[in-house]
Design a protein around this motif. Structure first.
Motif, mmCIF file in Angstrom:
data_model
loop_
_atom_site.group_PDB
_atom_site.id
_atom_site.type_symbol
_atom_site.label_atom_id
_atom_site.label_comp_id
_atom_site.label_asym_id
_atom_site.label_seq_id
_atom_site.Cartn_x
_atom_site.Cartn_y
_atom_site.Cartn_z
ATOM 1 N N ARG A 103 0.843 -1.203 0.000
ATOM 2 C CA ARG A 103 0.000 0.000 0.000
ATOM 3 C C ARG A 103 0.873 1.245 0.000
ATOM 4 O O ARG A 103 2.003 1.234 0.490
ATOM 5 C CB ARG A 103 -0.884 0.009 1.244
ATOM 6 C CG ARG A 103 -1.874 -1.127 1.320
ATOM 7 C CD ARG A 103 -2.706 -1.005 2.581
ATOM 8 N NE ARG A 103 -1.844 -0.709 3.721
ATOM 9 C CZ ARG A 103 -1.743 -1.457 4.801
ATOM 10 N NH1 ARG A 103 -2.448 -2.541 4.928
ATOM 11 N NH2 ARG A 103 -0.942 -1.120 5.787
ATOM 12 N N LEU A 104 0.302 2.337 -0.512
ATOM 13 C CA LEU A 104 0.987 3.620 -0.439
ATOM 14 C C LEU A 104 1.315 3.915 1.024
ATOM 15 O O LEU A 104 0.478 3.712 1.905
ATOM 16 C CB LEU A 104 0.122 4.734 -1.016
ATOM 17 C CG LEU A 104 -0.111 4.686 -2.512
ATOM 18 C CD1 LEU A 104 -1.092 5.779 -2.930
ATOM 19 C CD2 LEU A 104 1.185 4.826 -3.284
ATOM 20 N N GLY A 105 2.521 4.369 1.265
ATOM 21 C CA GLY A 105 2.948 4.702 2.615
ATOM 22 C C GLY A 105 3.613 3.563 3.365
ATOM 23 O O GLY A 105 4.220 3.801 4.415
ATOM 24 N N ASP A 106 3.515 2.324 2.861
ATOM 25 C CA ASP A 106 4.215 1.215 3.522
ATOM 26 C C ASP A 106 5.711 1.516 3.544
ATOM 27 O O ASP A 106 6.275 2.012 2.562
ATOM 28 C CB ASP A 106 3.998 -0.107 2.784
ATOM 29 C CG ASP A 106 2.653 -0.759 3.075
ATOM 30 O OD1 ASP A 106 1.951 -0.314 4.005
ATOM 31 O OD2 ASP A 106 2.313 -1.722 2.360
ATOM 32 N N ARG A 107 6.344 1.212 4.658
ATOM 33 C CA ARG A 107 7.800 1.374 4.766
ATOM 34 C C ARG A 107 8.452 0.086 4.313
ATOM 35 O O ARG A 107 8.036 -0.998 4.720
ATOM 36 C CB ARG A 107 8.188 1.717 6.199
ATOM 37 C CG ARG A 107 7.644 3.054 6.631
ATOM 38 C CD ARG A 107 7.932 3.387 8.059
ATOM 39 N NE ARG A 107 8.733 2.373 8.716
ATOM 40 C CZ ARG A 107 9.369 2.548 9.863
ATOM 41 N NH1 ARG A 107 9.293 3.671 10.489
ATOM 42 N NH2 ARG A 107 10.071 1.578 10.411
ATOM 43 N N VAL A 108 9.484 0.204 3.483
ATOM 44 C CA VAL A 108 10.128 -0.986 2.926
ATOM 45 C C VAL A 108 11.648 -0.893 3.036
ATOM 46 O O VAL A 108 12.217 0.189 3.134
ATOM 47 C CB VAL A 108 9.730 -1.217 1.448
ATOM 48 C CG1 VAL A 108 8.245 -1.505 1.330
ATOM 49 C CG2 VAL A 108 10.109 -0.036 0.582
ATOM 50 N N ALA A 109 12.269 -2.058 2.969
ATOM 51 C CA ALA A 109 13.727 -2.168 2.914
ATOM 52 C C ALA A 109 14.054 -3.148 1.798
ATOM 53 O O ALA A 109 13.366 -4.154 1.626
ATOM 54 C CB ALA A 109 14.282 -2.675 4.239
ATOM 55 N N TRP A 143 4.337 4.946 -5.123
ATOM 56 C CA TRP A 143 3.827 4.720 -6.472
ATOM 57 C C TRP A 143 3.450 3.256 -6.582
ATOM 58 O O TRP A 143 4.202 2.390 -6.129
ATOM 59 C CB TRP A 143 4.929 5.048 -7.459
ATOM 60 C CG TRP A 143 4.628 4.836 -8.903
ATOM 61 C CD1 TRP A 143 4.527 3.634 -9.568
ATOM 62 C CD2 TRP A 143 4.400 5.819 -9.883
ATOM 63 N NE1 TRP A 143 4.264 3.836 -10.891
ATOM 64 C CE2 TRP A 143 4.177 5.179 -11.108
ATOM 65 C CE3 TRP A 143 4.368 7.217 -9.844
ATOM 66 C CZ2 TRP A 143 3.931 5.870 -12.279
ATOM 67 C CZ3 TRP A 143 4.129 7.891 -11.008
ATOM 68 C CH2 TRP A 143 3.910 7.226 -12.209
ATOM 69 N N ILE A 144 2.302 2.970 -7.158
ATOM 70 C CA ILE A 144 1.912 1.584 -7.396
ATOM 71 C C ILE A 144 1.459 1.451 -8.841
ATOM 72 O O ILE A 144 0.597 2.207 -9.297
ATOM 73 C CB ILE A 144 0.775 1.125 -6.453
ATOM 74 C CG1 ILE A 144 1.264 1.170 -5.004
ATOM 75 C CG2 ILE A 144 0.291 -0.276 -6.823
ATOM 76 C CD1 ILE A 144 0.196 0.856 -3.976
ATOM 77 N N THR A 145 2.067 0.527 -9.554
ATOM 78 C CA THR A 145 1.620 0.181 -10.900
ATOM 79 C C THR A 145 0.918 -1.165 -10.786
ATOM 80 O O THR A 145 1.550 -2.174 -10.483
ATOM 81 C CB THR A 145 2.802 0.083 -11.886
ATOM 82 O OG1 THR A 145 3.511 1.316 -11.889
ATOM 83 C CG2 THR A 145 2.303 -0.224 -13.293
ATOM 84 N N PRO A 146 -0.398 -1.177 -11.023
ATOM 85 C CA PRO A 146 -1.140 -2.432 -10.891
ATOM 86 C C PRO A 146 -0.881 -3.364 -12.073
ATOM 87 O O PRO A 146 -0.330 -2.952 -13.104
ATOM 88 C CB PRO A 146 -2.597 -1.971 -10.861
ATOM 89 C CG PRO A 146 -2.595 -0.685 -11.626
ATOM 90 C CD PRO A 146 -1.250 -0.052 -11.385
ATOM 91 N N GLY A 201 2.931 -1.402 -21.656
ATOM 92 C CA GLY A 201 4.066 -2.287 -21.412
ATOM 93 C C GLY A 201 4.704 -2.130 -20.050
ATOM 94 O O GLY A 201 5.810 -2.600 -19.818
ATOM 95 N N ARG A 202 4.040 -1.456 -19.126
ATOM 96 C CA ARG A 202 4.610 -1.243 -17.799
ATOM 97 C C ARG A 202 4.379 -2.468 -16.916
ATOM 98 O O ARG A 202 3.263 -2.943 -16.785
ATOM 99 C CB ARG A 202 3.986 -0.017 -17.147
ATOM 100 C CG ARG A 202 4.420 1.271 -17.807
ATOM 101 C CD ARG A 202 3.953 2.466 -16.999
ATOM 102 N NE ARG A 202 4.530 3.667 -17.537
ATOM 103 C CZ ARG A 202 3.844 4.578 -18.221
ATOM 104 N NH1 ARG A 202 2.553 4.416 -18.439
ATOM 105 N NH2 ARG A 202 4.451 5.642 -18.675
ATOM 106 N N PRO A 203 5.435 -2.958 -16.271
ATOM 107 C CA PRO A 203 5.279 -4.112 -15.381
ATOM 108 C C PRO A 203 4.620 -3.707 -14.066
ATOM 109 O O PRO A 203 4.680 -2.545 -13.650
ATOM 110 C CB PRO A 203 6.715 -4.578 -15.150
ATOM 111 C CG PRO A 203 7.542 -3.359 -15.349
ATOM 112 C CD PRO A 203 6.825 -2.523 -16.387
ATOM 113 N N ARG A 204 4.026 -4.664 -13.417
ATOM 114 C CA ARG A 204 3.445 -4.455 -12.096
ATOM 115 C C ARG A 204 4.574 -4.207 -11.107
ATOM 116 O O ARG A 204 5.639 -4.834 -11.187
ATOM 117 C CB ARG A 204 2.659 -5.699 -11.696
ATOM 118 C CG ARG A 204 2.016 -5.599 -10.359
ATOM 119 C CD ARG A 204 1.215 -6.845 -10.073
ATOM 120 N NE ARG A 204 0.601 -6.718 -8.770
ATOM 121 C CZ ARG A 204 -0.115 -7.651 -8.209
ATOM 122 N NH1 ARG A 204 -0.328 -8.792 -8.833
ATOM 123 N NH2 ARG A 204 -0.650 -7.462 -7.018
ATOM 124 N N GLY A 205 4.360 -3.296 -10.185
ATOM 125 C CA GLY A 205 5.377 -3.038 -9.173
ATOM 126 C C GLY A 205 5.087 -1.804 -8.367
ATOM 127 O O GLY A 205 3.977 -1.269 -8.397
#
Length: 118
Positions: A44-50, A70-73, A79-83
């Protein structure tokens, strides 16, 4: 009493093997810089990641922390990958990462070639 910050989610390492791949993933729109990471993981938007990332000029992975900005579904088109797009944290350990990436990209920074972000 203030709420505790959300936990940091670890993502699988990702390597940008060449400058073109790095260009497609780089997100200069953030002051701190950021990178697009292909993933099918639900975030989700705002999730903290490492995540540990590999850059074309780096034999060792670089630990990066940030937030999902940013979330690309799936099936986004063009041609944009999910990520997800990770906005780098402002901590001192990462302070030179944006400059390092931009130095590697060189003249590609002015390119109009398509990317995975905008």
């Amino acid at each position: 009493m203030s709420a505790s910050p959300s936990p940091v989610i670890s993502l699988a390492p990702h390597v940008y093997g060449d400058v073109q791949a790095l260009y497609q993933a780089y997100m200069p729109l953030f002051l701190e810089g950021g990178l697009f990471i292909p993933t099918t993981r639900e975030l989700r938007l705002g999730d903290r990641v490492a995540i540990d990332i590999g850059l074309p000029d780096s034999p060792e992975p670089i630990p990066v922390t940030g937030t999902i900005a940013w979330i690309t579904p799936a099936h986004a088109g063009a041609g944009r990958p999910r990520g997800v797009g990770i906005r780098f944290s402002r901590d001192s350990a990462q302070s030179g990462l944006r400059q390092r990436i931009e130095a590697q990209l060189g003249t590609l920074m002015a390119s109009t070639l398509p990317t995975f972000t905008l």
